[in-house]
Design a protein around this motif. Structure first.
Motif, PDB file in Angstrom:
ATOM      1  N   SER A  78       0.826  -1.200   0.000  1.00  0.00           N
ATOM      2  CA  SER A  78       0.000   0.000   0.000  1.00  0.00           C
ATOM      3  C   SER A  78       0.864   1.255   0.000  1.00  0.00           C
ATOM      4  CB  SER A  78      -0.916   0.017   1.227  1.00  0.00           C
ATOM      5  OG  SER A  78      -0.213   0.448   2.381  1.00  0.00           O
ATOM      6  N   PRO A  79       0.290   2.380  -0.406  1.00  0.00           N
ATOM      7  CA  PRO A  79       0.977   3.651  -0.156  1.00  0.00           C
ATOM      8  C   PRO A  79       0.906   3.978   1.334  1.00  0.00           C
ATOM      9  CG  PRO A  79      -1.207   4.038  -1.068  1.00  0.00           C
ATOM     10  CD  PRO A  79      -0.990   2.550  -1.112  1.00  0.00           C
ATOM     11  N   VAL A  80       1.741   4.885   1.789  1.00  0.00           N
ATOM     12  CA  VAL A  80       1.655   5.343   3.173  1.00  0.00           C
ATOM     13  C   VAL A  80       0.406   6.209   3.304  1.00  0.00           C
ATOM     14  CG1 VAL A  80       2.783   6.685   4.984  1.00  0.00           C
ATOM     15  CG2 VAL A  80       4.146   5.264   3.447  1.00  0.00           C
ATOM     16  N   MET A  81      -0.359   5.986   4.359  1.00  0.00           N
ATOM     17  CA  MET A  81      -1.632   6.686   4.523  1.00  0.00           C
ATOM     18  C   MET A  81      -1.890   6.954   5.999  1.00  0.00           C
ATOM     19  SD  MET A  81      -4.144   3.426   3.777  1.00  0.00           S
ATOM     20  CE  MET A  81      -3.169   2.883   2.373  1.00  0.00           C
ATOM     21  N   GLY A  82      -2.894   7.779   6.289  1.00  0.00           N
ATOM     22  CA  GLY A  82      -3.311   8.004   7.668  1.00  0.00           C
ATOM     23  C   GLY A  82      -2.198   8.544   8.533  1.00  0.00           C
ATOM     24  N   LEU A  83      -1.947   7.854   9.637  1.00  0.00           N
ATOM     25  CA  LEU A  83      -0.912   8.252  10.592  1.00  0.00           C
ATOM     26  C   LEU A  83       0.371   7.480  10.285  1.00  0.00           C
ATOM     27  CD1 LEU A  83      -3.117   8.325  13.832  1.00  0.00           C
ATOM     28  CD2 LEU A  83      -2.691  10.143  12.174  1.00  0.00           C
ATOM     29  N   ALA A  84       0.875   7.691   9.062  1.00  0.00           N
ATOM     30  CA  ALA A  84       2.065   6.970   8.553  1.00  0.00           C
ATOM     31  C   ALA A  84       1.837   5.465   8.574  1.00  0.00           C
ATOM     32  CB  ALA A  84       3.318   7.341   9.344  1.00  0.00           C
ATOM     33  N   ASN A  85       0.618   5.042   8.255  1.00  0.00           N
ATOM     34  CA  ASN A  85       0.269   3.617   8.247  1.00  0.00           C
ATOM     35  C   ASN A  85       0.537   2.998   6.882  1.00  0.00           C
ATOM     36  OD1 ASN A  85      -2.447   4.939   9.993  1.00  0.00           O
ATOM     37  ND2 ASN A  85      -0.894   3.695  11.000  1.00  0.00           N
ATOM     38  N   LEU A  86       0.870   1.722   6.903  1.00  0.00           N
ATOM     39  CA  LEU A  86       1.171   0.999   5.676  1.00  0.00           C
ATOM     40  C   LEU A  86       0.860  -0.475   5.897  1.00  0.00           C
ATOM     41  CD1 LEU A  86       4.297   1.473   3.455  1.00  0.00           C
ATOM     42  CD2 LEU A  86       3.792  -0.827   4.295  1.00  0.00           C
ATOM     43  N   TRP A  87       0.430  -1.150   4.836  1.00  0.00           N
ATOM     44  CA  TRP A  87       0.167  -2.589   4.954  1.00  0.00           C
ATOM     45  C   TRP A  87       0.597  -3.277   3.671  1.00  0.00           C
ATOM     46  CZ3 TRP A  87      -3.482  -5.773   2.297  1.00  0.00           C
ATOM     47  CH2 TRP A  87      -4.277  -5.103   1.373  1.00  0.00           C
ATOM     48  N   GLN A  88       0.799  -4.581   3.769  1.00  0.00           N
ATOM     49  CA  GLN A  88       1.137  -5.389   2.605  1.00  0.00           C
ATOM     50  C   GLN A  88       0.214  -6.601   2.524  1.00  0.00           C
ATOM     51  OE1 GLN A  88       5.288  -6.472   2.549  1.00  0.00           O
ATOM     52  NE2 GLN A  88       5.952  -4.446   1.913  1.00  0.00           N
ATOM     53  N   LEU A  89      -0.053  -7.014   1.300  1.00  0.00           N
ATOM     54  CA  LEU A  89      -0.835  -8.219   1.029  1.00  0.00           C
ATOM     55  C   LEU A  89       0.100  -9.280   0.472  1.00  0.00           C
ATOM     56  CD1 LEU A  89      -3.551  -9.770   0.652  1.00  0.00           C
ATOM     57  CD2 LEU A  89      -3.720  -8.680  -1.601  1.00  0.00           C
ATOM     58  N   TRP A  90       0.172 -10.401   1.179  1.00  0.00           N
ATOM     59  CA  TRP A  90       0.982 -11.538   0.751  1.00  0.00           C
ATOM     60  C   TRP A  90       0.069 -12.741   0.545  1.00  0.00           C
ATOM     61  CZ3 TRP A  90       6.602 -12.060   0.919  1.00  0.00           C
ATOM     62  CH2 TRP A  90       7.262 -10.854   1.203  1.00  0.00           C
ATOM     63  N   LEU A  91       0.508 -13.646  -0.313  1.00  0.00           N
ATOM     64  CA  LEU A  91      -0.203 -14.906  -0.504  1.00  0.00           C
ATOM     65  C   LEU A  91       0.660 -16.031   0.044  1.00  0.00           C
ATOM     66  CD1 LEU A  91      -2.783 -16.188  -1.648  1.00  0.00           C
ATOM     67  CD2 LEU A  91      -1.537 -16.565  -3.798  1.00  0.00           C
ATOM     68  N   MET A  92       0.144 -16.718   1.069  1.00  0.00           N
ATOM     69  CA  MET A  92       0.869 -17.796   1.731  1.00  0.00           C
ATOM     70  C   MET A  92       0.383 -19.144   1.201  1.00  0.00           C
ATOM     71  SD  MET A  92       0.876 -18.789   5.819  1.00  0.00           S
ATOM     72  CE  MET A  92       1.366 -17.169   6.366  1.00  0.00           C
ATOM     73  N   ASP A  93       1.319 -19.972   0.790  1.00  0.00           N
ATOM     74  CA  ASP A  93       0.995 -21.327   0.293  1.00  0.00           C
ATOM     75  C   ASP A  93      -0.017 -21.292  -0.850  1.00  0.00           C
ATOM     76  OD1 ASP A  93       2.681 -22.550   2.142  1.00  0.00           O
ATOM     77  OD2 ASP A  93       1.127 -22.561   3.673  1.00  0.00           O
ATOM     78  N   GLU A  94      -0.065 -20.197  -1.584  1.00  0.00           N
ATOM     79  CA  GLU A  94      -0.968 -20.036  -2.728  1.00  0.00           C
ATOM     80  C   GLU A  94      -2.448 -20.192  -2.355  1.00  0.00           C
ATOM     81  OE1 GLU A  94       0.019 -18.982  -5.671  1.00  0.00           O
ATOM     82  OE2 GLU A  94       2.064 -18.917  -4.887  1.00  0.00           O
ATOM     83  N   ARG A  95      -2.781 -19.984  -1.077  1.00  0.00           N
ATOM     84  CA  ARG A  95      -4.179 -20.190  -0.681  1.00  0.00           C
ATOM     85  C   ARG A  95      -4.652 -19.232   0.402  1.00  0.00           C
ATOM     86  NH1 ARG A  95      -4.329 -22.807   4.214  1.00  0.00           N
ATOM     87  NH2 ARG A  95      -2.338 -23.689   4.913  1.00  0.00           N
ATOM     88  N   THR A  96      -3.722 -18.640   1.172  1.00  0.00           N
ATOM     89  CA  THR A  96      -4.102 -17.788   2.294  1.00  0.00           C
ATOM     90  C   THR A  96      -3.581 -16.375   2.082  1.00  0.00           C
ATOM     91  OG1 THR A  96      -4.057 -19.649   3.841  1.00  0.00           O
ATOM     92  CG2 THR A  96      -3.973 -17.441   4.784  1.00  0.00           C
TER      93      THR A  96
END
Length: 379
Positions: A78-96
């Motif tokens: 994600s871009p940095v947003m809010g109160l310098a917040n950031l998140w990432q989306l990962w795919l674990m074991d191609e299912r989660t």
């Protein structure tokens, strides 16, 4: 002697085709069923979550001490947003799908999320901007209250996360992990409770399996929020992982007053008993009662003044249209959810021996100590 080989009829071919299709579908469905996200603390699963978190939520020096993710790949940052917040989306074991939230950075606005520690009711609205009103319902109990700084951060992240959750769902993903370390853990409490409410109300699909991991997390709210959150995740869908040498899980400082008690409590009976005493006894008892209760009430007022109103003024410098919300009456913070306690032994104390004149206040809080303890943890 010549034999004529009978060719299979179309009916036989169709029968074999159906049989093979059934066997294939059964094998696939069995495999998928076996791969479903399961309740309960999964050490290997959480170690992978920490490996993911270290890639964007830790200093480069300390991140080198954590192995790379083994079975996960990055899908979105994600871009940095809010109160310098950031998140990432990962795919674990191609299912989660793993929705991992970053912890505190060195920026003052990031620390503002921690310091904005007055409590607000766990059900209400945050007016953040002209076209951004965050409606939330994190707990059913009318006295439930949560950390307003983490709630505000979660509002920005949830707005960005929900379209990605929808995309993952359309791609066939049903398993989701919400996770965060430190401040990221505090925010993950808010996100997890928010998503569970959206699911109960049919806004998120009912067949999504949601698991929440919070580690090194500050306390997210009061006892009534903890009761409600633990009720929602009681079947093994949340775990809070804590190193006993880490100071962050002991924050924010808590102040309990009689206002934090349930409606049925001994305070009214005590006051009624005092009123029935003789004048001088009544005078003495009232004095003692005030001395016992006044300091905590004063402390809550100071919380609201400095960690509420004063901090809100600084928030408004970043978001001029932000409207300060009404605060809850108390500041009784408790830890919430199922606890996984990482208890340091002698080898830990030798490896992570605090140097003299140590100025690293995050010495036991960072990811390397947690990962080290987790490797040796026996569940």
């Amino acid at each position: 002697m010549n034999r004529t080989i009978a060719m299979p009829t179309s009916v036989q071919i169709y029968f074999v085709y159906c049989l093979l299709t059934f066997i294939g579908l059964f094998a696939i469905s069995s495999q998928l069923a076996a791969q479903q996200l399961k309740p309960g603390f999964d050490k290997e699963e959480f170690m992978e979550v920490l490996r993911i978190n270290a890639r964007f939520s830790e200093t480069s020096e300390k991140a080198k001490l954590i192995p790379q993710p083994e079975d996960s790949r990055l899908l979105y940052r994600s871009p940095v947003m809010g109160l310098a917040n950031l998140w990432q989306l990962w795919l674990m074991d191609e299912r989660t799908a793993v929705l991992n939230t970053r912890g505190t950075t060195g920026e003052s606005i990031s620390w503002m999320a921690n310091l904005y520690a007055a409590q607000v009711p766990a059900k209400g609205s945050l007016h953040i901007d002209t076209n951004f009103i965050f409606d939330y319902d994190l707990a059913d109990h009318p006295q439930a209250a949560v950390h307003v700084g983490y709630l505000l951060s979660a509002a920005f992240l949830a707005r960005d996360m929900l379209p990605k959750i929808d995309s993952c769902y359309k791609a066939g993903i049903r398993d989701f992990i919400v996770a965060g370390h430190s401040q990221g853990g505090g925010i993950s409490y808010m996100l997890g409770a928010h998503f569970l409410n959206l699911q109960r109300n049919g806004i998120l699909p009912a067949d999504i399996r949601l698991k929440i991991y919070t580690s090194a997390s500050p306390k997210p709210g009061n006892l009534y929020f903890a009761y409600d959150f633990e009720h929602q995740t009681a079947a093994g869908w949340h775990f809070n992982i804590t190193n006993t040498e880490d100071w962050v899980p002991q924050t924010p400082f808590t102040v309990q007053t009689e206002a934090d008690l349930p409606v049925v409590n001994p305070a009214p009976m005590l006051e009624n008993t005092i009123r029935k005493q003789s004048f001088f006894k009544r005078l003495v008892f009232k004095t003692v009662y005030r001395k016992a209760t006044k300091p905590s009430k004063k402390a809550v007022q100071r919380y609201h003044k400095y960690l509420g109103k004063f901090t809100a003024k600084n928030i408004k410098k970043q978001f001029p249209n932000f409207i300060e919300p009404p605060y809850a009456t108390g500041n009784d913070y408790v830890r919430a959810g199922a606890q996984v306690v990482l208890y340091p032994d002698r080898s830990y104390m030798e490896k992570f021996k605090v140097p003299e004149n140590n100025k690293d206040m995050m010495f036991h809080h960072s990811l390397p100590p947690y990962y080290y303890l987790l490797e040796r943890y026996k569940w």
